[in-house]
Design a protein around this motif. Structure first.
Motif, PDB file in Angstrom:
ATOM      1  N   GLY A 260       1.406   0.028 -12.447  1.00 10.23           N
ATOM      2  CA  GLY A 260       2.382   0.738 -11.633  1.00 10.23           C
ATOM      3  C   GLY A 260       3.759   0.804 -12.236  1.00 10.23           C
ATOM      4  O   GLY A 260       4.629   1.519 -11.734  1.00 10.23           O
ATOM      5  N   ASP A 263       4.981   4.327 -13.121  1.00  9.66           N
ATOM      6  CA  ASP A 263       5.444   5.151 -11.993  1.00  9.66           C
ATOM      7  C   ASP A 263       6.890   4.819 -11.634  1.00  9.66           C
ATOM      8  O   ASP A 263       7.685   5.717 -11.329  1.00  9.66           O
ATOM      9  CB  ASP A 263       4.542   4.918 -10.773  1.00  9.66           C
ATOM     10  CG  ASP A 263       3.113   5.381 -11.019  1.00  9.66           C
ATOM     11  OD1 ASP A 263       2.925   6.300 -11.851  1.00  9.66           O
ATOM     12  OD2 ASP A 263       2.198   4.828 -10.392  1.00  9.66           O
ATOM     13  N   HIS A 344       2.794  -0.435  -6.371  1.00 11.45           N
ATOM     14  CA  HIS A 344       1.363  -0.351  -6.682  1.00 11.45           C
ATOM     15  C   HIS A 344       0.552  -1.377  -5.890  1.00 11.45           C
ATOM     16  O   HIS A 344      -0.467  -1.040  -5.274  1.00 11.45           O
ATOM     17  CB  HIS A 344       1.154  -0.560  -8.179  1.00 11.45           C
ATOM     18  CG  HIS A 344      -0.287  -0.664  -8.585  1.00 11.45           C
ATOM     19  ND1 HIS A 344      -1.109   0.435  -8.730  1.00 11.45           N
ATOM     20  CD2 HIS A 344      -1.058  -1.766  -8.877  1.00 11.45           C
ATOM     21  CE1 HIS A 344      -2.302   0.034  -9.081  1.00 11.45           C
ATOM     22  NE2 HIS A 344      -2.313  -1.299  -9.182  1.00 11.45           N
ATOM     23  N   ASN A 347       0.544  -0.564  -2.210  1.00 10.38           N
ATOM     24  CA  ASN A 347       0.095   0.786  -1.876  1.00 10.38           C
ATOM     25  C   ASN A 347       1.171   1.574  -1.132  1.00 10.38           C
ATOM     26  O   ASN A 347       0.923   2.219  -0.107  1.00 10.38           O
ATOM     27  CB  ASN A 347      -1.193   0.741  -1.045  1.00 10.38           C
ATOM     28  CG  ASN A 347      -1.916   2.083  -1.062  1.00 10.38           C
ATOM     29  OD1 ASN A 347      -1.783   2.872  -2.003  1.00 10.38           O
ATOM     30  ND2 ASN A 347      -2.666   2.356  -0.002  1.00 10.38           N
TER      31      ASN A 347
END
Length: 629
Positions: A260, A263, A344, A347
């Protein structure tokens, strides 16, 4: 400015300077001897000055403020106005403050009083705002110490909701996202354990005695690091200014390998080009430059005043400014790679985790540590890094007040304060007392109120009047001659254009925008301050700003005559620069000397090579050791 005009201006400046008596500014032995004769300490090595300046510029704001501004103001697109403001305001104005400090070898109060007597209150205002800032900035060091002491337990105390301070009904072990009724365990540790906060500023509550003890410890650390002046501070900064970079790089290497992280980094860098059309984005970029580098706080003037007269401050300016900006960008990668990782594993989208202010450092990052292997090591290293970042900035802000007193207290009632150790102890003791309201149960509201009205409202006013005093009233031509005296050559056209036009106009634009887009202080997303607290906030702003009109009225009252005569006297400014650059006759304010005093010049009647500035007991040439009294 056209090419022809530029060439004429450069030729005129070169012609004028050749008529001055040659001054060899490259005599380190002579400069050192002059400094010793004055009894003023100097940095042991040039590297100590650079590290101290970098340490002051690189602070907690680089870790939390810059990444959030970049995220909120267009991601990667924000870097465009940030870099523009860096080169049009940050670097030129930092160089300007270094020039004033190194040339005068005085703190901001006395140096700015010599530069522009009419706005001598600006120097006092910079000392006041720096001292106010350091009284609550050390509270951040107190919080960092508290977290550091709680980082060695297993599990970490902010990892779970099974603690006595948790409100179990709305506690979440992860980030609650858009569920507004839930709080993360790390948020509750900050609110209910560290702060034990009340519902508002109306409820002061009692003193948090744990925090009081740590506040005393934080001030004791500051005292022990600076009580010997720049000689001790110069040694401390070898560690405090460099250690954070090892930790940031270690965090970056670790974070980019986490799932993650990509991102989060893309969220940080992704440009939103439409944001460039918003005025507020450009205001944010300029405000970040001013706050981070420290323009208007007087700290850079104070630190440069301990330089030798021939130190290459142009090189130091670029090192300090570019290192500061590079650190902000590095911190952005570190912070958002970690935030991407948290998004990540929980969620969530990245924008549900990114936050501003102390929450990013004292809420988000502690939550991240709890998910890493050996979290105690990561947490302790991180909060040691915060202490180093904060202490460097704290050193410089306290040094402003100390330099002011050391330069000013020569009368018998205050002669005992000429001892550095006693003066530093007195300043730290007063700072400790003024910091107590911040470590009460309602102290976080006091902290937010003072931060808003000091670091946002007051700073813009002070920065504008400082630029007005130096760049327009004192004049770029005289400022250039000061650079010529110290470095052997005048600043290039880039600095002269920025000083004359770009920087003052941009600062004025920022000030106007700040006034029209003013928003009252608030804490979090819901708490708004009562009217009496807003009035108190404006009073806090006025405590520093009010010295500007007071200084102007005092100067006009003390010296009768025209504004030129008030502004240009041998007792309050560098008269040789004033006479020479204004090209005025003696009757217009450029007075002459007689007898044993240094000779002056009537610019249209006598050779300009005899023009020597009167600075206390030493002339400029005496200061450089070229001639003897």
């Amino acid at each position: 400015m056209g090419v022809g005009a530029e060439e004429r201006e450069s030729a005129k400046l070169r012609r004028d300077e050749t008529e001055l008596a040659p001054v060899d500014a490259a005599q380190p032995a002579a400069a050192a001897a002059a400094a010793a004769a004055e009894g003023r300490a100097t940095w042991g090595r040039r590297l100590e000055f650079v590290l101290a300046s970098v340490g002051y510029a690189v602070g907690l704001g680089n870790v939390w403020r810059f990444p959030y501004l970049c995220y909120r103001s267009g991601g990667g697109a924000f870097l465009i106005p940030y870099i523009v403001m860096l080169f049009l305001c940050g670097i030129p104005l930092l160089f300007m403050e270094f020039v004033i400090g190194q040339y005068s070898r005085l703190g901001p109060v006395h140096a700015l009083a010599r530069v522009c007597p009419l706005l001598k209150g600006v120097g006092v205002a910079t000392v006041v705002i720096s001292f106010i800032l350091c009284t609550y900035y050390n509270v951040l060091m107190t919080w960092a110490l508290y977290y550091l002491l709680n980082s060695f337990g297993s599990p970490l105390p902010w990892q779970s909701c099974n603690n006595t301070w948790n409100a179990v009904g709305n506690c979440s072990t992860g980030f609650p996202g858009n569920a507004t009724h839930l709080q993360s365990a790390s948020q509750q540790f900050f609110d209910y354990k560290l702060l034990d906060m009340t519902k508002g500023i109306e409820e002061a509550g009692g003193i948090r005695w744990e925090l009081f003890g740590l506040l005393v410890l934080a001030w004791a650390i500051v005292y022990l690091c600076i009580f010997k002046g720049v000689k001790s501070t110069g040694k401390v900064v070898y560690f405090t200014a460099t250690f954070p970079y090892f930790i940031l790089i270690a965090f970056l290497i670790n974070n980019v390998q986490l799932p993650g992280a990509h991102d989060g980094i893309m969220f940080f860098l992704k440009p939103v080009w439409s944001k460039l059309l918003e005025v507020q984005v450009w205001v944010n970029a300029a405000a970040q430059i001013f706050n981070s580098i420290g323009i208007g706080f007087g700290s850079m003037i104070s630190m440069a005043s301990y330089n030798k007269i021939n130190n290459n401050i142009l090189r130091d300016t670029f090192i300090v400014a570019l290192t500061n900006s590079a650190t902000s960008i590095l911190a952005g990668f570190v912070i958002f790679s970690a935030i991407g990782y948290m998004a990540h594993i929980h969620n969530l989208s990245v924008d549900n985790i990114a936050t501003d202010g102390p929450g990013l450092v004292f809420v988000v990052y502690p939550e991240i540590f709890s998910t890493l292997p050996v979290p105690q090591v990561w947490a302790s290293l991180f909060f040691i890094m915060l202490l180093c970042l904060g202490l460097d900035s704290q050193f410089a802000m306290v040094e402003v007040a100390i330099t002011c007193f050391m330069d000013g207290f020569s009368s018998k009632p205050f002669r005992f304060l000429r001892r550095k150790e006693l003066l530093v102890l007195a300043v730290c003791a007063v700072g400790l007392l003024l910091g107590i309201p911040h470590i009460t149960r309602g102290g976080i509201y006091v902290f937010q109120l003072m931060d808003h009205y000091t670091a946002v409202v007051s700073l813009m006013f002070l920065a504008f009047f400082e630029v007005l005093a130096v760049c327009w009233l004192f004049g770029v031509r005289r400022l250039s001659l000061m650079v010529k005296t110290m470095m052997g050559k005048v600043p290039n056209i880039y600095f002269r254009l920025c000083w004359q036009f770009m920087s003052p106009l941009l600062v004025l634009g920022i000030l106007i925008s700040s006034i029209f887009q003013y928003t009252p202080a608030r804490y979090g997303k819901t708490y708004t301050y009562p009217v009496w607290a807003e009035v108190l906030g404006w009073f806090i702003s006025l405590v520093s700003i009010v010295w500007i009109p007071i200084g102007a009225f005092h100067e006009l009252y003390k010296h009768k005559g025209s504004l030129v005569q008030v502004h240009c006297t041998e007792h309050h400014t560098w008269s040789w620069l004033c006479c020479y650059a204004l090209n005025e006759k003696a009757e217009n304010g450029c007075q002459t000397y007689s007898g044993s005093e240094p000779p002056s010049v009537r610019p249209r009647e006598e050779p300009r090579g005899n023009c020597v500035h009167h600075f206390g007991q030493l002339s400029l040439v005496n200061r450089l050791g070229i001639v003897k009294s």
